[in-house]
Design a protein around this motif. Sequence first.
Motif, mmCIF file in Angstrom:
data_model
loop_
_atom_site.group_PDB
_atom_site.id
_atom_site.type_symbol
_atom_site.label_atom_id
_atom_site.label_comp_id
_atom_site.label_asym_id
_atom_site.label_seq_id
_atom_site.Cartn_x
_atom_site.Cartn_y
_atom_site.Cartn_z
ATOM 1 N N GLU A 286 0.863 -1.181 0.000
ATOM 2 C CA GLU A 286 0.000 0.000 0.000
ATOM 3 C C GLU A 286 0.904 1.237 0.000
ATOM 4 O O GLU A 286 1.264 1.760 1.044
ATOM 5 C CB GLU A 286 -0.895 -0.014 1.242
ATOM 6 N N TYR A 287 1.272 1.686 -1.193
ATOM 7 C CA TYR A 287 2.234 2.782 -1.299
ATOM 8 C C TYR A 287 1.655 4.082 -0.731
ATOM 9 O O TYR A 287 2.293 4.747 0.080
ATOM 10 C CB TYR A 287 2.659 2.984 -2.754
ATOM 11 N N GLY A 288 0.484 4.450 -1.183
ATOM 12 C CA GLY A 288 -0.161 5.645 -0.666
ATOM 13 C C GLY A 288 0.288 6.915 -1.364
ATOM 14 O O GLY A 288 1.468 7.080 -1.705
ATOM 15 N N THR B 243 3.225 8.985 0.024
ATOM 16 C CA THR B 243 4.583 8.550 -0.311
ATOM 17 C C THR B 243 5.080 9.282 -1.555
ATOM 18 O O THR B 243 6.228 9.728 -1.606
ATOM 19 C CB THR B 243 4.599 7.028 -0.543
ATOM 20 N N ALA C 183 5.289 11.788 6.547
ATOM 21 C CA ALA C 183 4.900 10.922 5.434
ATOM 22 C C ALA C 183 5.821 9.715 5.334
ATOM 23 O O ALA C 183 5.370 8.596 5.036
ATOM 24 C CB ALA C 183 4.918 11.711 4.124
ATOM 25 N N ARG C 184 7.125 9.930 5.584
ATOM 26 C CA ARG C 184 8.056 8.804 5.547
ATOM 27 C C ARG C 184 7.705 7.779 6.616
ATOM 28 O O ARG C 184 7.714 6.566 6.363
ATOM 29 C CB ARG C 184 9.495 9.293 5.738
ATOM 30 N N TRP D 193 4.650 5.768 5.552
ATOM 31 C CA TRP D 193 5.002 4.782 4.521
ATOM 32 C C TRP D 193 5.806 3.638 5.125
ATOM 33 O O TRP D 193 5.575 2.467 4.801
ATOM 34 C CB TRP D 193 5.760 5.463 3.395
ATOM 35 N N ARG E 121 3.532 1.141 6.716
ATOM 36 C CA ARG E 121 2.850 0.280 5.738
ATOM 37 C C ARG E 121 3.807 -0.735 5.138
ATOM 38 O O ARG E 121 3.437 -1.896 4.906
ATOM 39 C CB ARG E 121 2.215 1.137 4.640
ATOM 40 N N ALA E 122 5.042 -0.323 4.873
ATOM 41 C CA ALA E 122 6.035 -1.252 4.333
ATOM 42 C C ALA E 122 6.328 -2.371 5.330
ATOM 43 O O ALA E 122 6.431 -3.547 4.958
ATOM 44 C CB ALA E 122 7.314 -0.499 3.981
ATOM 45 N N ALA F 71 10.337 4.696 -3.810
ATOM 46 C CA ALA F 71 9.712 4.426 -2.505
ATOM 47 C C ALA F 71 10.661 3.706 -1.558
ATOM 48 O O ALA F 71 10.600 3.904 -0.334
ATOM 49 C CB ALA F 71 8.444 3.602 -2.699
ATOM 50 N N ALA G 154 11.970 4.563 2.256
ATOM 51 C CA ALA G 154 11.871 3.607 3.360
ATOM 52 C C ALA G 154 13.237 3.245 3.924
ATOM 53 O O ALA G 154 13.339 2.817 5.078
ATOM 54 C CB ALA G 154 11.158 2.340 2.889
#
Length: 440
Positions: A280-282, A285, A332-333, A336, A339-340, A386, A390
């Motif tokens: 789920e990149y979003g 991101t 935001a990082r 993400w 989610r990663a 991405a 991350a």
Amino acid sequence: MVQTAVEIARAVRAGELDPVQVTREALARIEAADGVVGAFRRVRAAEALAEAAEVAARPDLDELPLAGVPVAVKDVTEVTGEYAGWGSAAGSQAASAEDGVIAQRLRAAGAVIVGLTRVPELCIYPMSDDPGGIARNPWEPAFTAGGSSGGSAAAVASGMVPIAHGTDGLGSIRLPAAMCGLVGLKPGRGVVREPAEGWFGMSTHGPLATTTADAALLMSVLGERPDLASIGSPQPQRIALSTQVPVIRAPLPRPLARAVSRAGTLLAAAGHTVTDATPEYGFGTLVALVTRWFAGPAAHADAGFDLTKLQRRTRTHVRAGHLTSRFVSERARTAWLSRAQRFFRDHDVLITPTLATLPPMAQRWHRRSWLANSAPAVRVAGFTGAWNLAGYPALSVPVGRHPTYDLATSVQLVAPPGGEALLLGLAAQLEDVYPWPRSR
């Protein structure tokens, strides 16, 4: 066929090869090919031969991991007697009085630095050209060798040197590796220790090579991690395949998608569990990546470049970076990254295409507008950035050829932090069952 770095170093350590002769042969290949390929901004012919003689006389020659290996260095790091040009006429051209950490580690390992490779100005774009030349894909010279480590990729893929150093802030090792049919590894954040991180921690150093073993060897030197030079056979892994372009979901060329399917089939036959799944990149991101892509080069330009002498496209980019730098945050990082981490609780490795489109053509991109450069850059790099945000390790490896052009089709392997050895092991498995042509 040019010997691999592993083969050269082994023969030099055993007294079967002379580092000076190895270097002389590399310089001859550069002289013969670089007029077309355009890989080098500066060839260090006399200096390299002198350094090779010094390597040959070292009392610890039989212990050096890169004994006598000719290496190309991306034109972004300090080398004694040279200046780091960053693809620009706007920076200082004062020669460095000492090596930076990358050159120090290469020399300590016995490597011979034969030259500095071409990059786009401030390493912003995935096409490497400057007023002095264009880094072309040795397999299909009408296409770019990529960027921003395009000169390094071209030098390796053409057989001028067996290995080269690169840096990767949004895909700048993996993209040219994919375009030129090489193995390119972006290690995880902090694996290569250096005094300061670039692009808000997104940029790091890594290897470009024609074989997995060579990439592992150079990675072990850059990261001061001798263990990474020994590639093990991975235990069965849970591998996810995804061909969905992150966030924008643009159409993907079929040959690039087929490379992912082929990699999945090969690794399933090797005993791994393979399923389809997409992180789920979003949208956040993408916003975080774009703001850093603007703000990172802007901060770099402010730290020692004459803004009036920058290329037109770069001035536009830097002005945008001054406006967006206030929006760079960890929020935001962090979102993400959460989610990663959730995705990798259920999967050990993710495989995607490395490129989201065919490579751009080889041309004088530095003469064109910011928009003309940015549109193909954003399209081709959809899968890579991405993982810089991350801080996860990611590797590009060739898996097949394009049906129309003499170009590799490559896949990106991603693992959680600490997964460099795993990625190299999986790449070696792919190389063993589906070997690729090493150099043009």
